[in-house]
Scaffold this active site. Sequence first.
Site, mmCIF file in Angstrom:
data_model
loop_
_atom_site.group_PDB
_atom_site.id
_atom_site.type_symbol
_atom_site.label_atom_id
_atom_site.label_comp_id
_atom_site.label_asym_id
_atom_site.label_seq_id
_atom_site.Cartn_x
_atom_site.Cartn_y
_atom_site.Cartn_z
ATOM 1 N N GLU A 1 -49.783 31.117 -6.699
ATOM 2 C CA GLU A 1 -51.181 32.386 -6.153
ATOM 3 C C GLU A 1 -50.690 32.197 -4.677
ATOM 4 O O GLU A 1 -49.978 31.548 -4.043
ATOM 5 C CB GLU A 1 -52.409 31.326 -6.554
ATOM 6 C CG GLU A 1 -52.884 31.557 -8.159
ATOM 7 C CD GLU A 1 -52.411 30.277 -8.296
ATOM 8 O OE1 GLU A 1 -52.659 30.607 -10.142
ATOM 9 O OE2 GLU A 1 -51.418 29.639 -7.760
ATOM 10 N N TYR B 1 -42.191 37.537 -1.766
ATOM 11 C CA TYR B 1 -41.771 37.000 -3.069
ATOM 12 C C TYR B 1 -41.739 38.178 -4.413
ATOM 13 O O TYR B 1 -41.112 38.344 -5.011
ATOM 14 C CB TYR B 1 -43.326 36.710 -3.382
ATOM 15 C CG TYR B 1 -43.603 35.013 -3.853
ATOM 16 C CD1 TYR B 1 -43.319 33.819 -2.847
ATOM 17 C CD2 TYR B 1 -45.014 35.545 -2.929
ATOM 18 C CE1 TYR B 1 -43.119 33.062 -2.976
ATOM 19 C CE2 TYR B 1 -45.756 33.572 -2.356
ATOM 20 C CZ TYR B 1 -44.775 32.889 -2.182
ATOM 21 O OH TYR B 1 -45.171 31.959 -1.586
#
Length: 156
Positions: A107, A119
């Site tokens: 998250e 990411y």
Amino acid sequence: MSIDLRRLELRDLAAIEEIERASYPTPWSRSMFASELAKPSSLSLGAFERKTGDLLGYLVISRYVDAWHVMNVAVAGDQRRRGIASELLVALFERTREDGRRGYTLEVRVSNSGAITLYERLGFERRGVRRGYYTDNREDALIMWRDPEVRDGVAR
């Protein structure tokens, strides 16, 4: 800059805590890190400056049934944007490669565009949102996944 990557140890807690407090509005406690370091289902890596031995960044990941959950990634403020988080994550993928049936999840704050870009560059995809996830300001969290590598028709 040359860095060494190694598993974090209890002797690293003071340095971890210093980076953590400077990085997050709701930092993990020392006992939370100590607990993760002791768990057989966790992997905690640190990036250390080769000459000085100073901790520059770290990541903590826990193994679950179907995924590795990236729980915490942080880099010292004056060391950011030097590829340290990328090196830690790539090392993580290499060290967990044999456990190929598990993907990776994490998250990240929806406002953290730099982390989201990192990411995505490393193969994570946006898969959902956790509304009001962060306790300090009720900000939403973006749920991201990186599927296991598939080679020769087999997830790895």
